[in-house]
Structure formats: C-alpha cells, structure tokens
Write a protein that holds these residues in place. Structure first.
Motif, PDB file in Angstrom:
ATOM      1  N   ILE A  21       0.856  -1.183   0.000  1.00  0.00           N
ATOM      2  CA  ILE A  21       0.000   0.000   0.000  1.00  0.00           C
ATOM      3  C   ILE A  21       0.892   1.233   0.000  1.00  0.00           C
ATOM      4  O   ILE A  21       1.900   1.288   0.708  1.00  0.00           O
ATOM      5  CB  ILE A  21      -0.941   0.009   1.226  1.00  0.00           C
ATOM      6  N   SER A  22       0.517   2.249  -0.775  1.00  0.00           N
ATOM      7  CA  SER A  22       1.385   3.406  -0.967  1.00  0.00           C
ATOM      8  C   SER A  22       1.453   4.300   0.256  1.00  0.00           C
ATOM      9  O   SER A  22       0.552   4.315   1.102  1.00  0.00           O
ATOM     10  CB  SER A  22       0.889   4.238  -2.160  1.00  0.00           C
ATOM     11  N   ALA A  23       2.528   5.079   0.317  1.00  0.00           N
ATOM     12  CA  ALA A  23       2.687   6.034   1.403  1.00  0.00           C
ATOM     13  C   ALA A  23       1.563   7.055   1.398  1.00  0.00           C
ATOM     14  O   ALA A  23       1.052   7.439   2.457  1.00  0.00           O
ATOM     15  CB  ALA A  23       4.047   6.730   1.283  1.00  0.00           C
ATOM     16  N   ALA A  24       1.163   7.510   0.209  1.00  0.00           N
ATOM     17  CA  ALA A  24       0.102   8.512   0.115  1.00  0.00           C
ATOM     18  C   ALA A  24      -1.194   8.000   0.722  1.00  0.00           C
ATOM     19  O   ALA A  24      -1.891   8.725   1.446  1.00  0.00           O
ATOM     20  CB  ALA A  24      -0.114   8.896  -1.348  1.00  0.00           C
ATOM     21  N   GLU A  25      -1.530   6.735   0.463  1.00  0.00           N
ATOM     22  CA  GLU A  25      -2.764   6.160   1.005  1.00  0.00           C
ATOM     23  C   GLU A  25      -2.693   6.006   2.520  1.00  0.00           C
ATOM     24  O   GLU A  25      -3.672   6.271   3.230  1.00  0.00           O
ATOM     25  CB  GLU A  25      -3.034   4.808   0.349  1.00  0.00           C
ATOM     26  N   LEU A  26      -1.538   5.576   3.019  1.00  0.00           N
ATOM     27  CA  LEU A  26      -1.387   5.397   4.461  1.00  0.00           C
ATOM     28  C   LEU A  26      -1.458   6.742   5.184  1.00  0.00           C
ATOM     29  O   LEU A  26      -2.102   6.867   6.227  1.00  0.00           O
ATOM     30  CB  LEU A  26      -0.068   4.692   4.769  1.00  0.00           C
ATOM     31  N   LEU A  27      -0.819   7.751   4.617  1.00  0.00           N
ATOM     32  CA  LEU A  27      -0.843   9.074   5.231  1.00  0.00           C
ATOM     33  C   LEU A  27      -2.238   9.681   5.168  1.00  0.00           C
ATOM     34  O   LEU A  27      -2.704  10.303   6.132  1.00  0.00           O
ATOM     35  CB  LEU A  27       0.168   9.988   4.532  1.00  0.00           C
ATOM     36  N   GLU A  28      -2.915   9.489   4.044  1.00  0.00           N
ATOM     37  CA  GLU A  28      -4.276  10.014   3.920  1.00  0.00           C
ATOM     38  C   GLU A  28      -5.215   9.352   4.929  1.00  0.00           C
ATOM     39  O   GLU A  28      -6.140   9.986   5.460  1.00  0.00           O
ATOM     40  CB  GLU A  28      -4.806   9.789   2.504  1.00  0.00           C
ATOM     41  N   ALA A  29      -4.968   8.069   5.218  1.00  0.00           N
ATOM     42  CA  ALA A  29      -5.800   7.351   6.194  1.00  0.00           C
ATOM     43  C   ALA A  29      -5.544   7.839   7.616  1.00  0.00           C
ATOM     44  O   ALA A  29      -6.373   7.615   8.501  1.00  0.00           O
ATOM     45  CB  ALA A  29      -5.529   5.854   6.104  1.00  0.00           C
ATOM     46  N   GLY A  30      -4.379   8.482   7.829  1.00  0.00           N
ATOM     47  CA  GLY A  30      -4.091   9.022   9.151  1.00  0.00           C
ATOM     48  C   GLY A  30      -2.797   8.569   9.787  1.00  0.00           C
ATOM     49  O   GLY A  30      -2.543   8.871  10.955  1.00  0.00           O
ATOM     50  N   ALA A  31      -1.951   7.824   9.042  1.00  0.00           N
ATOM     51  CA  ALA A  31      -0.658   7.427   9.600  1.00  0.00           C
ATOM     52  C   ALA A  31       0.176   8.661   9.906  1.00  0.00           C
ATOM     53  O   ALA A  31       0.192   9.625   9.132  1.00  0.00           O
ATOM     54  CB  ALA A  31       0.088   6.519   8.624  1.00  0.00           C
ATOM     55  N   ALA A  32       0.876   8.639  11.040  1.00  0.00           N
ATOM     56  CA  ALA A  32       1.693   9.781  11.442  1.00  0.00           C
ATOM     57  C   ALA A  32       2.956   9.908  10.595  1.00  0.00           C
ATOM     58  O   ALA A  32       3.460  11.012  10.371  1.00  0.00           O
ATOM     59  CB  ALA A  32       2.064   9.657  12.912  1.00  0.00           C
ATOM     60  N   ALA A  33       3.474   8.789  10.118  1.00  0.00           N
ATOM     61  CA  ALA A  33       4.662   8.755   9.271  1.00  0.00           C
ATOM     62  C   ALA A  33       4.703   7.395   8.595  1.00  0.00           C
ATOM     63  O   ALA A  33       4.039   6.450   9.037  1.00  0.00           O
ATOM     64  CB  ALA A  33       5.924   8.985  10.088  1.00  0.00           C
ATOM     65  N   VAL A  34       5.473   7.294   7.522  1.00  0.00           N
ATOM     66  CA  VAL A  34       5.572   6.039   6.779  1.00  0.00           C
ATOM     67  C   VAL A  34       7.044   5.708   6.529  1.00  0.00           C
ATOM     68  O   VAL A  34       7.840   6.597   6.194  1.00  0.00           O
ATOM     69  CB  VAL A  34       4.814   6.122   5.429  1.00  0.00           C
ATOM     70  N   TYR A  35       7.389   4.428   6.689  1.00  0.00           N
ATOM     71  CA  TYR A  35       8.756   3.956   6.513  1.00  0.00           C
ATOM     72  C   TYR A  35       8.775   2.840   5.474  1.00  0.00           C
ATOM     73  O   TYR A  35       7.754   2.211   5.198  1.00  0.00           O
ATOM     74  CB  TYR A  35       9.316   3.455   7.855  1.00  0.00           C
ATOM     75  N   GLU A  36       9.959   2.584   4.917  1.00  0.00           N
ATOM     76  CA  GLU A  36      10.075   1.558   3.892  1.00  0.00           C
ATOM     77  C   GLU A  36       9.696   0.178   4.426  1.00  0.00           C
ATOM     78  O   GLU A  36       9.065  -0.616   3.750  1.00  0.00           O
ATOM     79  CB  GLU A  36      11.501   1.517   3.330  1.00  0.00           C
ATOM     80  N   GLY A  37      10.110  -0.131   5.640  1.00  0.00           N
ATOM     81  CA  GLY A  37       9.846  -1.440   6.221  1.00  0.00           C
ATOM     82  C   GLY A  37      10.520  -1.545   7.573  1.00  0.00           C
ATOM     83  O   GLY A  37      11.035  -0.554   8.117  1.00  0.00           O
ATOM     84  N   PRO A  38      10.540  -2.752   8.162  1.00  0.00           N
ATOM     85  CA  PRO A  38      11.133  -2.920   9.491  1.00  0.00           C
ATOM     86  C   PRO A  38      12.586  -2.464   9.588  1.00  0.00           C
ATOM     87  O   PRO A  38      12.973  -1.841  10.580  1.00  0.00           O
ATOM     88  CB  PRO A  38      11.006  -4.429   9.735  1.00  0.00           C
ATOM     89  N   ALA A  39      13.388  -2.759   8.573  1.00  0.00           N
ATOM     90  CA  ALA A  39      14.804  -2.388   8.634  1.00  0.00           C
ATOM     91  C   ALA A  39      14.970  -0.872   8.650  1.00  0.00           C
ATOM     92  O   ALA A  39      15.796  -0.328   9.397  1.00  0.00           O
ATOM     93  CB  ALA A  39      15.560  -2.998   7.456  1.00  0.00           C
ATOM     94  N   ASP A  40      14.186  -0.179   7.847  1.00  0.00           N
ATOM     95  CA  ASP A  40      14.228   1.284   7.807  1.00  0.00           C
ATOM     96  C   ASP A  40      13.777   1.867   9.144  1.00  0.00           C
ATOM     97  O   ASP A  40      14.380   2.810   9.676  1.00  0.00           O
ATOM     98  CB  ASP A  40      13.343   1.791   6.668  1.00  0.00           C
ATOM     99  N   LEU A  41      12.728   1.319   9.697  1.00  0.00           N
ATOM    100  CA  LEU A  41      12.215   1.795  10.984  1.00  0.00           C
ATOM    101  C   LEU A  41      13.225   1.554  12.097  1.00  0.00           C
ATOM    102  O   LEU A  41      13.429   2.413  12.967  1.00  0.00           O
ATOM    103  CB  LEU A  41      10.894   1.096  11.290  1.00  0.00           C
ATOM    104  N   LEU A  42      13.883   0.411  12.074  1.00  0.00           N
ATOM    105  CA  LEU A  42      14.907   0.115  13.074  1.00  0.00           C
ATOM    106  C   LEU A  42      16.067   1.107  12.977  1.00  0.00           C
ATOM    107  O   LEU A  42      16.588   1.566  13.994  1.00  0.00           O
ATOM    108  CB  LEU A  42      15.416  -1.311  12.900  1.00  0.00           C
ATOM    109  N   ALA A  43      16.455   1.441  11.747  1.00  0.00           N
ATOM    110  CA  ALA A  43      17.574   2.362  11.555  1.00  0.00           C
ATOM    111  C   ALA A  43      17.268   3.748  12.099  1.00  0.00           C
ATOM    112  O   ALA A  43      18.179   4.498  12.459  1.00  0.00           O
ATOM    113  CB  ALA A  43      17.927   2.461  10.074  1.00  0.00           C
ATOM    114  N   ARG A  44      15.966   4.088  12.178  1.00  0.00           N
ATOM    115  CA  ARG A  44      15.573   5.423  12.662  1.00  0.00           C
ATOM    116  C   ARG A  44      14.733   5.339  13.931  1.00  0.00           C
ATOM    117  O   ARG A  44      13.947   6.222  14.233  1.00  0.00           O
ATOM    118  CB  ARG A  44      14.805   6.140  11.547  1.00  0.00           C
TER     119      ARG A  44
END
Length: 226
Positions: A192-215
């Motif tokens: 699912i695209s970042a635009a759709e997740l953000l429009e639904a109300g996500a506070a931020a979007v990351y590539e995946g678990p590895a990206d989230l872990l790095a930040r």
C-alpha cells in the motif's frame, strides 16, 4: 492495571513483520474461485489486513449468501497453510522487535490472523524473547478495521493509548489504531502506498522494518512519549 510510565509498541504481523500479503491474496483468490466467485486479485490485495469477518462483506457485499462464508474462510486457511513451513519474515523484523524490547518498550503483536496462523508466523520470526503479549482474531468479536484488536493489545500491555504506537502496513491498520486512540506508523512492505497510508491518518511512513529500526530513536521514541 495501566502504568502511566510504561510504553508499548503494537505490531500488525502480516505485511508488517512478515512478507505474506500476496500469499494471502492468492489463497483468498483461489478460495473465492472454488465457490464460483470471481474477485480480482487487485481487489483482494487491497482488502488484506481486514479480518475475514470484514473481508468477505467488503468483497462480496452484504447481500451475499452468508451460508458460504465459513466454507470460503476454511478454504483460505487450508490453501494458506501450504506456505506455513516457509513463511518469510521481512528484513529486519526480528531485530526491530528486539530493538524495541531493548529500549524497555513492551512489544505486543496484534494480528487479524487466527491464532494458528499467528503461531506459525511467530515461529518463522523467531523473536519470542522480545514479545510481551499477542492478540489474534480469536480474541475479539470484530477484527480490523474495528478497534478491538488494538484495544485488547493495549490491555495486555497494560498501558494507556497515549503511551503506545501501532505499526501497520494497511489503511485498515491505521483506521483500527485511530479508533482506539493510538498513533500509527505505516510501512510500505504490504504493497500500500505512502500517500494512502498518510491520507488514512498514519503519522509517518517507513520503507519497512529495517528502515524503521535504523531510525528507531527519532521515530518510535517520540511516538510513545519517551
């Protein structure tokens, strides 16, 4: 009893920690086909993340023959079970769970999967040492996008909504967490695209678990009020 000092990270599993969304798509497609229903894979994919209770109505409508629901759901489970011995965790998934636990955050899995499916995914993840609690579709009356799973996860973590963050890959995860009053971070690993997740109300979007872990220290820490 809730603790105002504790914090928790709540995780969806399919598509967020496990690379399984498209496996579910194929299994549902074949289950529908066996019952003489033509449903496109694109439509099914966009419904992944819902529990079966919502998915069938979403794809077949309220006027469907509900006597078929159990047969379709059972067929999906049987078809999906063929993948159980080789379910693929996403890169960095287990490390992300351990990274959260190492920071003192309670880690709770909140999946729309049935408990048997969730157990198979836990075995593939191999990170039970980092998991505080789990909740599945078997534990609630209504699965995502209803807030029940998130609310149950909060209870099992014994933290209030403002001390938790939910990680998910679909708009259904975002809707469920928002209805429970929990901030949601999205990942792109479910398709699912970042635009759709953000429009639904996500506070931020990351590539995946590895990206989230790095930040992790400039994302989750702020989200859980650390």
């Amino acid at each position: 009893m809730e603790s105002r000092n504790a914090s928790a990270v709540l995780f969806d599993v399919d598509g967020t920690l496990m690379d399984t969304n498209y496996l579910h798509t194929v299994a549902w497609w074949e289950a529908f086909r066996q019952m003489k229903h033509t449903v496109s894979m694109a439509s099914i994919h966009r419904a992944i993340g819902m529990g079966a209770d919502h998915l069938l109505e979403h794809l077949l409508g309220k006027d469907r023959d509900q006597d078929e629901d159990e047969a379709i759901s059972t067929a999906h489970l049987v078809l999906y079970a063929q993948y159980s011995p080789r379910l693929p965790p996403l890169e960095g998934a287990a490390d992300l769970l351990r990274g959260c636990a190492a920071r003192g955050w309670k880690v709770v899995l909140a999946s729309s999967a049935k408990s048997k499916e969730l157990e198979a995914m836990r075995q593939s993840l191999g990170a039970d040492d980092a998991i505080t609690a789990v909740t599945s579709a078997d534990d609630v009356k209504a699965s995502k996008p209803a807030p029940d799973l998130v609310e149950t996860a909060l209870k099992r973590a014994a933290v209030p909504a403002d001390r938790a963050v939910f990680i998910g890959d679909t708009v259904w995860d975002v809707y469920a967490s928002r209805r429970a009053g929990v901030r949601c971070l999205g990942v792109l690993t479910g398709g699912i695209s970042a635009a759709e997740l953000l429009e639904a109300g996500a506070a931020a979007v990351y590539e995946g678990p590895a990206d989230l872990l790095a930040r992790i220290d400039d994302s989750l820490l702020e989200s859980v009020g650390g």
